[in-house]
Design an enzyme around this catalytic site. Structure first.
Site, PDB file in Angstrom:
ATOM      1  N   HIS A 307      38.686  23.607  90.099  1.00 56.13           N
ATOM      2  CA  HIS A 307      38.240  23.561  91.479  1.00 56.13           C
ATOM      3  C   HIS A 307      37.757  21.732  91.664  1.00 56.13           C
ATOM      4  O   HIS A 307      36.671  21.446  90.545  1.00 56.13           O
ATOM      5  CB  HIS A 307      37.416  24.528  91.691  1.00 56.13           C
ATOM      6  CG  HIS A 307      36.915  25.176  92.979  1.00 56.13           C
ATOM      7  ND1 HIS A 307      36.033  23.768  94.241  1.00 56.13           N
ATOM      8  CD2 HIS A 307      37.060  26.045  93.725  1.00 56.13           C
ATOM      9  CE1 HIS A 307      35.727  24.518  95.150  1.00 56.13           C
ATOM     10  NE2 HIS A 307      36.850  25.250  95.078  1.00 56.13           N
ATOM     11  N   ASP A 364      41.572  32.118  93.483  1.00 48.72           N
ATOM     12  CA  ASP A 364      42.610  33.087  93.250  1.00 48.72           C
ATOM     13  C   ASP A 364      43.134  32.922  92.542  1.00 48.72           C
ATOM     14  O   ASP A 364      44.146  33.550  92.355  1.00 48.72           O
ATOM     15  CB  ASP A 364      43.184  31.817  93.875  1.00 48.72           C
ATOM     16  CG  ASP A 364      43.658  31.500  95.450  1.00 48.72           C
ATOM     17  OD1 ASP A 364      43.236  32.008  96.464  1.00 48.72           O
ATOM     18  OD2 ASP A 364      43.086  30.347  95.832  1.00 48.72           O
TER      19      ASP A 364
HETATM   20  N1  CMC Z   1      46.006  22.894  85.180  1.00 50.18           N
HETATM   21  C1  CMC Z   1      46.342  21.911  84.474  1.00 50.18           C
HETATM   22  N2  CMC Z   1      45.487  20.889  84.367  1.00 50.18           N
HETATM   23  C2  CMC Z   1      44.436  20.678  85.694  1.00 50.18           C
HETATM   24  C3  CMC Z   1      43.946  21.561  86.650  1.00 50.18           C
HETATM   25  C4  CMC Z   1      45.230  22.790  86.638  1.00 50.18           C
HETATM   26  N3  CMC Z   1      45.450  23.676  87.164  1.00 50.18           N
HETATM   27  N4  CMC Z   1      43.566  21.614  87.594  1.00 50.18           N
HETATM   28  C5  CMC Z   1      43.333  19.970  87.421  1.00 50.18           C
HETATM   29  N5  CMC Z   1      43.484  19.875  86.137  1.00 50.18           N
HETATM   30  C6  CMC Z   1      43.568  18.642  85.289  1.00 50.18           C
HETATM   31  C7  CMC Z   1      44.519  17.506  86.193  1.00 50.18           C
HETATM   32  O1  CMC Z   1      45.359  16.867  85.985  1.00 50.18           O
HETATM   33  C8  CMC Z   1      43.381  16.322  86.277  1.00 50.18           C
HETATM   34  O2  CMC Z   1      43.401  15.545  84.507  1.00 50.18           O
HETATM   35  P1  CMC Z   1      43.521  14.195  84.094  1.00 50.18           P
HETATM   36  O3  CMC Z   1      41.998  13.837  84.075  1.00 50.18           O
HETATM   37  O4  CMC Z   1      43.392  13.753  82.907  1.00 50.18           O
HETATM   38  O5  CMC Z   1      44.228  13.241  84.571  1.00 50.18           O
HETATM   39  C9  CMC Z   1      41.702  16.482  86.105  1.00 50.18           C
HETATM   40  O6  CMC Z   1      41.993  17.871  85.835  1.00 50.18           O
HETATM   41  C10 CMC Z   1      40.926  16.693  87.418  1.00 50.18           C
HETATM   42  O7  CMC Z   1      42.596  17.337  88.468  1.00 50.18           O
HETATM   43  P2  CMC Z   1      42.214  16.597  89.319  1.00 50.18           P
HETATM   44  O8  CMC Z   1      43.670  16.714  90.820  1.00 50.18           O
HETATM   45  O9  CMC Z   1      41.772  15.472  89.487  1.00 50.18           O
HETATM   46  O10 CMC Z   1      40.964  17.600  90.219  1.00 50.18           O
HETATM   47  P3  CMC Z   1      40.517  17.763  92.311  1.00 50.18           P
HETATM   48  O11 CMC Z   1      39.134  18.334  92.587  1.00 50.18           O
HETATM   49  O12 CMC Z   1      41.394  16.766  92.787  1.00 50.18           O
HETATM   50  O13 CMC Z   1      41.676  19.475  92.544  1.00 50.18           O
HETATM   51  C11 CMC Z   1      42.382  21.715  92.236  1.00 50.18           C
HETATM   52  C12 CMC Z   1      41.537  20.602  92.330  1.00 50.18           C
HETATM   53  C13 CMC Z   1      42.249  22.717  92.765  1.00 50.18           C
HETATM   54  C14 CMC Z   1      43.035  20.940  93.442  1.00 50.18           C
HETATM   55  C15 CMC Z   1      42.895  21.657  90.938  1.00 50.18           C
HETATM   56  O14 CMC Z   1      41.895  22.216  90.416  1.00 50.18           O
HETATM   57  C16 CMC Z   1      44.094  22.106  90.664  1.00 50.18           C
HETATM   58  O15 CMC Z   1      45.127  21.557  91.359  1.00 50.18           O
HETATM   59  N6  CMC Z   1      44.116  23.888  90.447  1.00 50.18           N
HETATM   60  C17 CMC Z   1      45.341  24.526  91.254  1.00 50.18           C
HETATM   61  C18 CMC Z   1      45.440  25.156  92.283  1.00 50.18           C
HETATM   62  C19 CMC Z   1      44.220  26.344  92.519  1.00 50.18           C
HETATM   63  O16 CMC Z   1      44.169  26.468  92.140  1.00 50.18           O
HETATM   64  N7  CMC Z   1      44.102  25.646  93.512  1.00 50.18           N
HETATM   65  C20 CMC Z   1      43.152  26.586  94.589  1.00 50.18           C
HETATM   66  C21 CMC Z   1      42.136  26.080  94.939  1.00 50.18           C
HETATM   67  S1  CMC Z   1      40.444  27.158  94.985  1.00 50.18           S
HETATM   68  C22 CMC Z   1      40.353  28.127  96.282  1.00 50.18           C
HETATM   69  C23 CMC Z   1      39.987  26.806  97.550  1.00 50.18           C
HETATM   70  O17 CMC Z   1      39.300  27.084  97.816  1.00 50.18           O
HETATM   71  O18 CMC Z   1      41.721  26.340  98.086  1.00 50.18           O
END
Ligand code: CMC
Length: 429
Positions: A307, A364
């Site tokens: 998140h 989720d």
């Molecule tokens: N699985 C594997 N790796 C992950 C995941 C995941 N679900 N989420 C983040 N990472 C890794 C990402 O690859 C990155 O790694 P590195 O530093 O080595 O490059 C690191 O963790 C940070 O990720 P980020 O993409 O920079 O983080 P963000 O804050 O931009 O993204 C997120 C947050 C929710 C989009 C992401 O965690 C994600 O894609 N999760 C899966 C989708 C999901 O469950 N979404 C629902 C969110 S909660 C409901 C809502 O409020 O919408």
């Protein structure tokens, strides 16, 4: 606290005001930065940018705290109903008995949708995703109620629009499901409460009696409450941004539905179930899925994990996980996907990749299992998220308009080509 911060740019000192919120969050007010210095800030994805000052929802991601208008989410999920929480978010305080009755009956009396809108369902393909139907039907509502565009600041007009949106969205959602199944639509019943009415429109058939299960009603209430607001997330920011151009509330909410649809936001709940089903179909090899999520050569992410704001735990996930256990037990059913989800959570939370990046199950991760237990098909999951989030979006829009916020218009750093002359077609390579 010192009320200013000093900034040095090219040997010139500037003072910028500091802002502190009621829960001690601090910000540097950069609204005059460009005028004073010629510089802008750069923050793609708004990771360090506050877009507004809001009194609706407090979220402390480090400590897993979520409060609507000051009330902890745990207390609201335990004691409240969705419509009570909707009133709280939109109007700022919990309603008294009379206010709640007026609000509830106002919603009950607006659940029918215009008969002409019903005809739209004949035009959608049978495989239409219900999120596409919801977004377009909400947008279409603006054509049936054009006064919402004209009288955006008239409180009575806004109140009617709010009631129409909350009431009719549930009908639109249930009918889109019926349409996808080729089944006759079921009209709303004024004798039923919001959640019971929705379940009735979803699952009743004209050929037989349908009894709404109180356990399922309570579970749905909890789910909707947990989704009701989440401060400046992607869809709420979209609603505020679209509304900042003074587009109508219908148009702004429709934009919010579209923003929520994506798999990185509300669409994740559908993807979680598809991922768990894939694990089950491929022989329950959890390690394989975890390895794939960690593999930087793969685009795959563990859906329902991570998140932008929560870096410790998501309090909503905790409540839903427990509700899953309780509801499945009360309904006397077992879902093998819940076992897979729990095992997956355990494996991921003991893996340094997820621990180091502070990736925990989000709302989720378990919500889909609860939706399944209620009998909702996977394609409806994000629609359920939308129904839950509706009061939050409305509250965000209302706050933005009541505070007379300016049109949202971010700046950019241009990195494209420098000026060049137009080349006639015959001279181009
Ligand atoms: N699985 C594997 N790796 C992950 C995941 C995941 N679900 N989420 C983040 N990472 C890794 C990402 O690859 C990155 O790694 P590195 O530093 O080595 O490059 C690191 O963790 C940070 O990720 P980020 O993409 O920079 O983080 P963000 O804050 O931009 O993204 C997120 C947050 C929710 C989009 C992401 O965690 C994600 O894609 N999760 C899966 C989708 C999901 O469950 N979404 C629902 C969110 S909660 C409901 C809502 O409020 O919408």
């Amino acid at each position: 606290m010192n009320n200013n911060v000093k900034l040095n740019i090219e040997n010139k000192a500037y003072e910028l005001p500091l802002i502190e919120g009621t829960e001690g969050e601090k910000a540097i007010d950069i609204s005059q930065l460009r005028t004073k210095t010629g510089y802008i800030t750069s923050d793609t994805g708004y990771k360090s940018t506050g877009s507004t000052q809001s009194a609706i929802t407090f979220l402390d991601g480090e400590n897993g705290i979520l409060r609507y208008r000051g009330y902890p989410i745990e207390q609201l999920a335990e004691n409240s109903t969705f419509l009570e929480v909707a009133y709280l978010l939109i109007y700022g305080d919990l309603p008294n008995k009379e206010q709640l009755e007026t609000f509830t009956s106002g919603i009950t009396r607006h659940t029918l949708i215009h008969e002409d809108m019903k005809k739209f369902y004949e035009g959608y393909p049978s495989k239409a995703h219900p999120m596409g139907v919801l977004a377009s039907m909400i947008s279409a509502m603006s054509t049936f109620y054009p006064e919402a565009q004209k009288s955006q600041l008239n409180p009575e007009e806004v109140d009617v629009t709010i009631r129409r949106l909350i009431a009719k969205s549930a009908t639109i959602a249930a009918w889109s499901y019926k349409k996808s199944q080729g089944l006759p639509i079921i009209y709303p019943q004024n004798r039923l409460g919001y959640c019971a009415n929705f379940l009735h429109m979803m699952f009743a058939l004209p050929t037989e009696e349908y009894e709404v299960n109180p356990t399922v009603v309570k579970a749905l209430d909890v789910l909707l409450i947990l989704h009701a607001d989440h401060e400046q997330n992607c869809s709420a920011s979209t609603v505020r941004m679209a509304g900042s151009s003074h587009a109508s509330l219908y148009a702004a909410i429709s934009a919010g539905v579209c923003a929520l649809w994506g798999p990185l936001h509300g669409g994740a709940n559908q993807q979680v179930i598809e991922m768990l089903e894939q694990i089950r179909n491929e022989g329950s090899d959890i390690q394989k899925m975890v390895a794939k999520a960690k593999d930087k050569n793969s685009d795959f992410r563990l859906m329902g994990f991570g998140h932008r704001v929560y870096k410790n735990f998501d309090p909503r996930a905790k409540i839903i996980k427990k509700a899953c256990d309780d509801v499945l037990e009360e309904l006397g059913t077992r879902d093998p996907l819940l076992d897979i989800a729990k095992e997956l959570e355990e494996v991921a939370l003991s893996d340094s990749y997820f621990v180091d990046r502070k990736l925990y199950p989000n709302v989720d991760f378990y919500s889909g299992i609860l939706y399944r237990a209620i009998g909702l098909p996977t394609e409806m999951f994000t629609v359920m998220f939308s129904l839950g989030r509706l009061p939050g979006w409305i509250a965000q829009w209302k706050e933005m308009r009541d505070n007379n916020e300016p049109i949202s218009r971010p700046r950019q750093i241009y990195v494209g080509r420098k000026e060049r002359d137009y080349e006639p077609l015959e001279k181009r390579n």
